[in-house]
Write a protein that holds these residues in place. Structure first.
Motif: not given
Length: 139
Positions: A1-8, A25-31, A33-37, A57-65
């Motif tokens: 799972m790739q995590i990309q961080v952007n800030s203004d 993010v990894e510790s919260t969503l580690d379960r 990992e195999e389902d997200l790109t 404001r923090c926006q997160m977008e996950a991309r499930p396979k």
């Protein structure tokens, strides 16, 4: 799972900040990992240099396979609270998505409805009912 961080421009990006966000993010969503790109994290100070409540404001977008992206947003007073809140919201959204997918699989609906409770064997119940009726006929 790739995590990309952007800030203004108002939130100073650094390697330390990016590593902290990735770790959170990894510790919260580690379960998942195999389902997200990929997960994209966007951090923004809504009011710029002006102070104010809930302006981070923090926006997160996950991309499930194989599925459409899922996006959540959390606003808070601090960067920590905004990132943690968004990660928790994304965890809940992914649990909802994958829970719905599990319940659509054949044979899984009964397992999901029991939710960990031990269910009785339906064949044993039918056999017990048959024996009771048979015994009542022969009595």
């Amino acid at each position: 799972m790739q995590i990309q961080v952007n800030s203004d421009n108002h939130i100073e990006s650094s390697i330390r900040l990016e590593e902290w966000v990735r770790t959170t993010v990894e510790s919260t969503l580690d379960r998942y990992e195999e389902d997200l790109t990929r997960i994209e994290v966007h951090i923004r100070d809504e009011n710029g240099d002006k102070p104010g409540p809930h302006d981070i404001r923090c926006q997160m977008e996950a991309r499930p396979k194989g599925h459409q992206p899922i996006s959540v947003t959390h606003k808070a007073d601090t960067l920590d609270q905004a990132v943690d809140g968004a990660a928790v919201k994304l965890d809940h959204a992914l649990e909802h998505l994958f829970g719905k997918l599990r319940s659509k699989r054949p044979g899984m609906a009964a397992v999901d409805s029991v939710q960990g409770e031990e269910s009785e064997n339906p064949d044993a119940l039918l056999q017990e009912e048959f024996l009771e009726k048979d015994q009542a006929l022969h009595s």
